[in-house]
Structure formats: structure tokens, C-alpha cells
Design a protein around this motif. Sequence first.
Motif, mmCIF file in Angstrom:
data_model
loop_
_atom_site.group_PDB
_atom_site.id
_atom_site.type_symbol
_atom_site.label_atom_id
_atom_site.label_comp_id
_atom_site.label_asym_id
_atom_site.label_seq_id
_atom_site.Cartn_x
_atom_site.Cartn_y
_atom_site.Cartn_z
ATOM 1 N N MET A 174 48.575 -12.023 5.365
ATOM 2 C CA MET A 174 48.540 -10.558 5.387
ATOM 3 C C MET A 174 48.007 -10.032 6.709
ATOM 4 O O MET A 174 48.527 -9.054 7.264
ATOM 5 C CB MET A 174 47.697 -10.033 4.223
ATOM 6 N N LEU A 175 46.956 -10.684 7.242
ATOM 7 C CA LEU A 175 46.411 -10.212 8.506
ATOM 8 C C LEU A 175 47.363 -10.513 9.662
ATOM 9 O O LEU A 175 47.474 -9.715 10.602
ATOM 10 C CB LEU A 175 45.040 -10.832 8.761
ATOM 11 N N LEU A 176 48.086 -11.624 9.605
ATOM 12 C CA LEU A 176 49.109 -11.884 10.614
ATOM 13 C C LEU A 176 50.207 -10.825 10.567
ATOM 14 O O LEU A 176 50.670 -10.346 11.616
ATOM 15 C CB LEU A 176 49.721 -13.272 10.407
ATOM 16 N N GLY A 177 50.624 -10.455 9.361
ATOM 17 C CA GLY A 177 51.639 -9.418 9.242
ATOM 18 C C GLY A 177 51.184 -8.098 9.834
ATOM 19 O O GLY A 177 51.948 -7.398 10.516
ATOM 20 N N ALA A 178 49.912 -7.763 9.600
ATOM 21 C CA ALA A 178 49.355 -6.530 10.172
ATOM 22 C C ALA A 178 49.251 -6.643 11.683
ATOM 23 O O ALA A 178 49.544 -5.676 12.418
ATOM 24 C CB ALA A 178 47.987 -6.254 9.564
ATOM 25 N N ALA A 179 48.835 -7.805 12.194
ATOM 26 C CA ALA A 179 48.692 -7.986 13.638
ATOM 27 C C ALA A 179 50.030 -7.823 14.350
ATOM 28 O O ALA A 179 50.106 -7.200 15.419
ATOM 29 C CB ALA A 179 48.100 -9.367 13.927
ATOM 30 N N ALA B 287 60.351 -5.158 4.760
ATOM 31 C CA ALA B 287 61.636 -5.673 5.239
ATOM 32 C C ALA B 287 61.492 -7.103 5.746
ATOM 33 O O ALA B 287 62.487 -7.825 5.891
ATOM 34 C CB ALA B 287 62.178 -4.768 6.342
ATOM 35 N N ARG B 288 60.272 -7.521 6.020
ATOM 36 C CA ARG B 288 60.008 -8.880 6.485
ATOM 37 C C ARG B 288 59.301 -9.714 5.408
ATOM 38 O O ARG B 288 58.651 -10.713 5.720
ATOM 39 C CB ARG B 288 59.147 -8.835 7.738
ATOM 40 N N SER B 289 59.424 -9.330 4.163
ATOM 41 C CA SER B 289 58.709 -10.010 3.074
ATOM 42 C C SER B 289 59.035 -11.493 3.006
ATOM 43 O O SER B 289 58.145 -12.333 2.768
ATOM 44 C CB SER B 289 59.046 -9.349 1.733
ATOM 45 N N MET C 33 60.806 5.617 8.248
ATOM 46 C CA MET C 33 60.448 4.476 7.410
ATOM 47 C C MET C 33 58.924 4.335 7.380
ATOM 48 O O MET C 33 58.266 4.391 8.413
ATOM 49 C CB MET C 33 61.083 3.185 7.969
ATOM 50 N N SER C 34 58.353 4.155 6.190
ATOM 51 C CA SER C 34 56.911 4.025 6.058
ATOM 52 C C SER C 34 56.459 2.650 6.553
ATOM 53 O O SER C 34 57.261 1.728 6.732
ATOM 54 C CB SER C 34 56.497 4.201 4.598
ATOM 55 N N VAL C 35 55.150 2.541 6.756
ATOM 56 C CA VAL C 35 54.582 1.243 7.162
ATOM 57 C C VAL C 35 54.924 0.174 6.132
ATOM 58 O O VAL C 35 55.363 -0.934 6.477
ATOM 59 C CB VAL C 35 53.058 1.359 7.339
ATOM 60 N N LEU C 36 54.739 0.491 4.851
ATOM 61 C CA LEU C 36 55.019 -0.497 3.805
ATOM 62 C C LEU C 36 56.483 -0.887 3.804
ATOM 63 O O LEU C 36 56.822 -2.072 3.652
ATOM 64 C CB LEU C 36 54.612 0.054 2.440
ATOM 65 N N PHE D 163 49.003 -18.005 -4.807
ATOM 66 C CA PHE D 163 48.927 -16.603 -4.389
ATOM 67 C C PHE D 163 50.188 -15.847 -4.815
ATOM 68 O O PHE D 163 51.288 -16.406 -4.847
ATOM 69 C CB PHE D 163 48.753 -16.542 -2.871
ATOM 70 N N ASP D 164 50.035 -14.562 -5.082
ATOM 71 C CA ASP D 164 51.143 -13.696 -5.487
ATOM 72 C C ASP D 164 51.816 -13.142 -4.229
ATOM 73 O O ASP D 164 51.314 -12.221 -3.586
ATOM 74 C CB ASP D 164 50.605 -12.559 -6.358
ATOM 75 N N ASP D 165 52.990 -13.676 -3.882
ATOM 76 C CA ASP D 165 53.676 -13.261 -2.658
ATOM 77 C C ASP D 165 54.077 -11.790 -2.669
ATOM 78 O O ASP D 165 54.285 -11.197 -1.594
ATOM 79 C CB ASP D 165 54.930 -14.113 -2.444
ATOM 80 N N ARG D 166 54.171 -11.174 -3.826
ATOM 81 C CA ARG D 166 54.600 -9.775 -3.896
ATOM 82 C C ARG D 166 53.623 -8.840 -3.197
ATOM 83 O O ARG D 166 54.010 -7.747 -2.770
ATOM 84 C CB ARG D 166 54.745 -9.348 -5.365
ATOM 85 N N VAL D 167 52.366 -9.245 -3.082
ATOM 86 C CA VAL D 167 51.379 -8.339 -2.493
ATOM 87 C C VAL D 167 51.154 -8.601 -1.003
ATOM 88 O O VAL D 167 50.348 -7.914 -0.375
ATOM 89 C CB VAL D 167 50.035 -8.395 -3.246
ATOM 90 N N LEU D 168 51.870 -9.553 -0.422
ATOM 91 C CA LEU D 168 51.707 -9.824 1.008
ATOM 92 C C LEU D 168 51.984 -8.584 1.864
ATOM 93 O O LEU D 168 51.157 -8.211 2.708
ATOM 94 C CB LEU D 168 52.598 -10.986 1.447
ATOM 95 N N PRO D 169 53.140 -7.908 1.681
ATOM 96 C CA PRO D 169 53.377 -6.717 2.503
ATOM 97 C C PRO D 169 52.421 -5.573 2.185
ATOM 98 O O PRO D 169 52.102 -4.764 3.066
ATOM 99 C CB PRO D 169 54.834 -6.339 2.185
ATOM 100 N N ILE D 170 51.933 -5.514 0.942
ATOM 101 C CA ILE D 170 50.986 -4.453 0.577
ATOM 102 C C ILE D 170 49.678 -4.632 1.324
ATOM 103 O O ILE D 170 49.137 -3.687 1.913
ATOM 104 C CB ILE D 170 50.758 -4.447 -0.943
#
Length: 388
Positions: A110-115, A9-11, A1-4, A367-374
Motif C-alpha cells: 500500500m505504501l509503495l502504491g502511494a509512493a 486501475a493498477r489493482s 478521475m479520483s485518487v482511488l 491479506f485482503d487484496d481488495r483493500v490495497l488500493p484503498i
Amino acid sequence: MSVLEEISARSEELAEWRHDFHRHPELGLEEVRTAGVVAEKLRGWGVEVTEQVGITGVVGVIRGSLGPGKTIGFRADMDALAMTEKGTCPWKSVNDGVMHGCGHDGHTTMLLGAARYLAEHRDFRGTVIVIFQPAEEGNGGALAMLKDDLFGRFPMDEIYGMHNWTGQEPGCFRGRHGAAMAGSDFFTIRVKGKGAHGSAPQLSADTALAAAMIVTSLQQIVARNVAPLDSAVVSVTKIHTGSAFNIIPQEAELGGCTRFFSESTGAMLRDRIAAVAKAVAESVGCSAETEFDSIYGVLDNDDELTDAMMDAARAVVGDDKVGYAPEPQMASEDFSFLRRHVRGAYGFLGGQAPHGATNLHNPGYDFDDRVLPIGAAIWVTLAQQRLG
């Protein structure tokens, strides 16, 4: 499974975080609730957390499991704007006169998701430092963190920032070598003269007249002092004078801002604004003093690190959605002050506003939620690529 794919999966959870931040916006240096939520989540994932860096800032340290290496920093801003929200989203602001009209709720998410991902997957060398900065909107948040010895307490080899941008399609990413965003000063011109009755102007030194003449005279600076291939803006946005219909006022105050893409041009604008205001005021018997607040520096991107951000974005969204911005943005960012101390780069992630206006700093923006995981995946991929 890729990072994205893993982050996507947690969008829904990412969107819930973002909606909570949006519903409870806080102005610069007042982000107590926001900072508390950020710190609580980071600690829950095993991240080393330091709070109150720059008054309300939060810094998290994520150490890789593969041994020592360089340290890179990712920065997101947390503050909202002093605006009354006019949009229709279900998570509309509950704080009167305050709203997330610039997308900082999305940046924080987005930074929380990355953290969280990096805390769960520490297969890298070195350290990632996540910086949740207060007060980006002209309130000196970056400077407050620097004053609190951000880089002395958390040394970094590189630092990166990212902003949502509504002028691009969702998921597109743009970077730029060199000057990416303008520097900006706020200026205040205080004019003093001599008041008189409106029927006896010969007894006055008219500050209302001086203020009007100063406004028009300042426009010569960009037209005649800035090189044709350079870019600059001088805007007067406030004029305050007078209290009655029949009294020539004794004092006047003007305010405005500048934009520039080199520090030398910024210095020239400061010199010329003060000189023009003084000379014009004196020409009608008044005096003028000018004060400047350096709100943002020129955001200068490091070429190599800009390319690194774009490589990470390509790995996430594909080559066709990544490109170089043909022109710098006239908007400003106080990431520029952090960049003065550490090599760094700043990029732009495309997104649209689905619930109202499509431009930033608008009372209908969301904000556009679609780009949060991106965005989160770009942060993670950049960390993986820079730290091996």
C-alpha cells in the motif's frame, strides 16, 4: 478521475507486488530481498532512496513541486513471522518456517502504491517521507532506525502508520484519540535453588515448586495492584526446568509478557513482577532475578492528527465507513517508539482473510487484496490534505 479510481486501475499490479512479498517472507532485520525490491521500485519512480537505515530499513523522499512546506512521514513494516504457513493461497511462502501472517506484505504494498502516485503527482508543498521499517514483530526495528538517527537524517513534522484489521469490514477505517495500542514488556525470571534426588526433597531448594508458585502469585498483580478502571495483562508463557523424572532441579526459567495502556502502569508491573518473584522464591529457599525487555511502548495518538487520518479516509471510502474505535487494542506496535519523537497517529483499515483463517498471527492468514488500493489512496489523500 479520483485518487482511488486512478490507483484502483493498477489493482492487479499491486496484488502482484503483494503476492511476491508474501511468497518470499523474511524475518526481522533479515529483510534483504524485500528491502531491495522496495528500493528498486522507489528509484524507478524517481524517489530519493536511502537504504540500510536501521540495518535493513529503506527511506524514500518525495519532494513536492509547489515549493517548501512541512514534512510528513508515512511508515509501513516489512517483516514476517516465524510461522509455518498452512493456508492454500497460490502465493504461499516458499521459505520454510516463515510467513506473512500479520499483513506486512500488504502494508508495504500500500505504501509503495502511494509512493508511486505521489512521485507521479507532485502537486503539493513540502515533502513526503516513506519509511519501510524492518523488524516490527518484537525485534526492535523502530529502535534500530532511531539508533541510526532516522529523525536527525530525515526531520519530520508529523508521522503516520496504518495496520490492516480483520475485525472490520473491508474498506472500513477506524481511529482513536489517545492510547490506541498497548505497551508491552517481555520478562525472564531465573530461579536458582538446590538440586536433590526426588526421594529426598528435604535436601533441596525446589525450583520447580518455586516456579509453579511464582506463576500463580503473579496473577495477584492485575487483580490487586492495577486500578479497576485501568487495563493490564501479565501472562507467563514459558516454564523451563528439570531434565529427569527423579531429580529435583537446581534451576528454572520462566518467561512471559505484559500489556498496559500507561507508562506508569508498565513501570508498576515491572516493579511488582520482580518483587513477587523474589519473595515467592525466597519463601521456599530459592532466589529469583528478573530481567525485562521493553518491546513496545504505549501507542498514544495525537488527537488532531488522528482526525486528519479519518478525514482522509472519509474522502476515500465515505463517511459511513469511518468511525472512532470505542476501545484501544490490547495488541502492541513499535510505531509507538517513533511516535515518542514526532507528533503522529495510527489507524486501522478493515480487511478480511480470503484464503484461510480470519485473524492475524494465524498460519492460515492472508491479506485482503481488495483493500490495497484503498490503503494507498488514504495515504495519498492524507498527503494532499496535509500539504495543500
